[in-house]
Design a protein around this motif. Sequence first.
Motif, short mmCIF file in Angstrom:
data_model
loop_
_atom_site.label_atom_id
_atom_site.label_comp_id
_atom_site.label_asym_id
_atom_site.label_seq_id
_atom_site.Cartn_x
_atom_site.Cartn_y
_atom_site.Cartn_z
N GLN A 53 1.04 -1.44 0.16
CA GLN A 53 -0.43 0.17 0.20
C GLN A 53 0.96 0.93 -0.03
O GLN A 53 0.48 2.33 -0.93
CB GLN A 53 -0.86 -0.01 0.86
N ARG A 54 2.26 1.28 0.75
CA ARG A 54 2.96 2.73 1.19
C ARG A 54 3.58 2.31 -0.72
O ARG A 54 4.08 3.75 -0.90
CB ARG A 54 4.05 2.56 1.52
N THR A 97 2.22 1.52 -3.19
CA THR A 97 1.84 2.14 -4.56
C THR A 97 1.07 3.58 -3.99
O THR A 97 1.15 4.80 -5.22
CB THR A 97 0.00 1.55 -3.63
N ASP A 98 1.09 4.06 -3.06
CA ASP A 98 0.73 5.73 -2.75
C ASP A 98 1.84 6.81 -3.48
O ASP A 98 1.51 7.84 -3.82
CB ASP A 98 0.71 5.46 -0.88
N GLU A 99 3.07 5.92 -2.74
CA GLU A 99 3.88 6.71 -3.39
C GLU A 99 3.87 6.82 -4.36
O GLU A 99 4.61 7.60 -5.94
CB GLU A 99 5.53 5.97 -2.95
N LEU A 107 -6.38 10.64 -4.58
CA LEU A 107 -6.90 9.79 -4.53
C LEU A 107 -7.50 8.51 -3.94
O LEU A 107 -7.90 9.36 -2.46
CB LEU A 107 -5.36 8.54 -4.07
N LYS A 128 -2.80 14.73 -1.91
CA LYS A 128 -1.72 15.16 -2.48
C LYS A 128 -1.04 15.43 -0.57
O LYS A 128 -0.60 15.13 -0.30
CB LYS A 128 -1.25 15.83 -2.85
N TYR A 180 -1.59 13.67 2.12
CA TYR A 180 -0.54 12.65 2.87
C TYR A 180 0.86 12.92 2.47
O TYR A 180 1.00 12.30 3.15
CB TYR A 180 0.22 12.48 1.06
N SER A 218 1.06 7.50 4.83
CA SER A 218 0.34 6.88 4.19
C SER A 218 -0.49 6.03 4.87
O SER A 218 -2.34 5.99 4.52
CB SER A 218 1.72 5.76 3.23
N CYS A 270 -3.77 7.43 5.99
CA CYS A 270 -4.58 8.04 5.21
C CYS A 270 -5.55 6.86 4.42
O CYS A 270 -6.41 7.13 4.22
CB CYS A 270 -3.61 8.43 3.92
N ARG A 271 -4.70 6.13 4.88
CA ARG A 271 -5.50 4.86 4.62
C ARG A 271 -6.43 4.61 5.59
O ARG A 271 -7.94 4.03 4.58
CB ARG A 271 -4.83 3.93 4.32
#
Length: 431
Positions: free
Chosen positions: A106-107, A109-111, A122, A414, A417, A422, A425-426
């Motif tokens: 997940q981290r 993907t966020d990056e 997102l 953004k 984030y 990450s 935010c998730r």
Amino acid sequence: MSNVVVLDNGGGLIKAGHGGDRDPEVTIPNCLYRPLSSKKFLHPSPSNSEDLTSAALRRPIDRGYLINTDLQRDIWAHLFSSLLHVAPSSSSLLLTEPLFTLPSIQRATDELVFEDFNFKSLFVADSPSLVHLYEASRRPDGLVSKAQCSLVVDCGFSFTHAAPVFQNFTVNYAVKRIDLGGKALTNYLKELVSYRAINVMDETFIIDDVKEKLCFVSLDVSRDLQIARKRGKDNQLRCTYVLPDGVTYTKGFVKDPDAAQRYLTLDDGSLPQPSETEKDMVQIDDTEERKDRKRIDLTKNEFDLTNERFLVPEMIFQPADLGMNEAGLAEGIVRAVNSCHPYLHSVLYESIILTGGSTLFPRFAERLQMELRPLVPDDYQVKITTQEDPILGVWRGGSLLASSPDFEAMCVTKAEYEELGSARCRRRFFH
């Protein structure tokens, strides 16, 4: 045009387009390929016109999860700039992610989304909730919409999930998974054909095509196995697939499409028993067939399929036949329902939705109904619905969500984030 990009990032296919549209603008394989004639890995085109015979593949997603972010960045960059023509810095992204994705993935993907592509905001969704949303909106008077509850069976490229959805949220603790998807079925078909006829272990795209055109789900396996042993015209299951030769044609095809459909004429009755004279003839034929087997003509650019046609999809219902210590699909559905509150059981059994490319095998829903009925209590009804397009169903749900007025408020921006990171935010996507 909406400034929300909807991206269903599957292990097999990427479906991408703009929020609010009915269908995705681009559907391409999520991979890079290197044909025999090239030294470089290339991007597949949406028109699917290239010669993919014996092409080497690199996939960013393995067993359902993103393992190669550099490769995924390369594929997405080509997708956003050359195919979708969007500017990420002025767009929001709705991205699908498999259930139970690890925090480290997940981290990463966020990056990718915020740091490499600079998307404005997102939203991450899982497939079952989007399928539920789309089916509920299609039938506002139906049970799925009124009860706000359904059981989504997603047979995808990497694995199969039975996921109960309640009020647009996937009930995570009740989800059951079978580690079998379209990729495993293709690999199994490769092994069968390579062992029995011709070596096709490098022909992923061709065997995918064979699977999609010729495989079907059997309603009576023992009967069909008997038919598959017959010779000549008595064998309604035998059909021939012609491989591309690279000169006359670059795509494989079914030699006699009508013969490939003959299995549909088989009724569900039992097979007539052969007489004594017929048994003698069969024994003679068997000895001849053994001699024939030793002299397979390798110059022919084609191979026959008989019992492989139904034994490959059979794995979804009987994984133990492949040596996997897992329950079949019907048992997985029952276990998923039993993990939910008893008040939901009757509604879940009555609103089973099939999605994902592997549900496109002919007779899939009928076989699942046959397997489920004995396992479900008599006072519950079992109703199975297949999506009108199981491959695009998830994307259409995402498109619908992206066009809702409060979508922007659900997203992580953004700035958030960068401030919170990450993991914080998730949390927003699960409340």
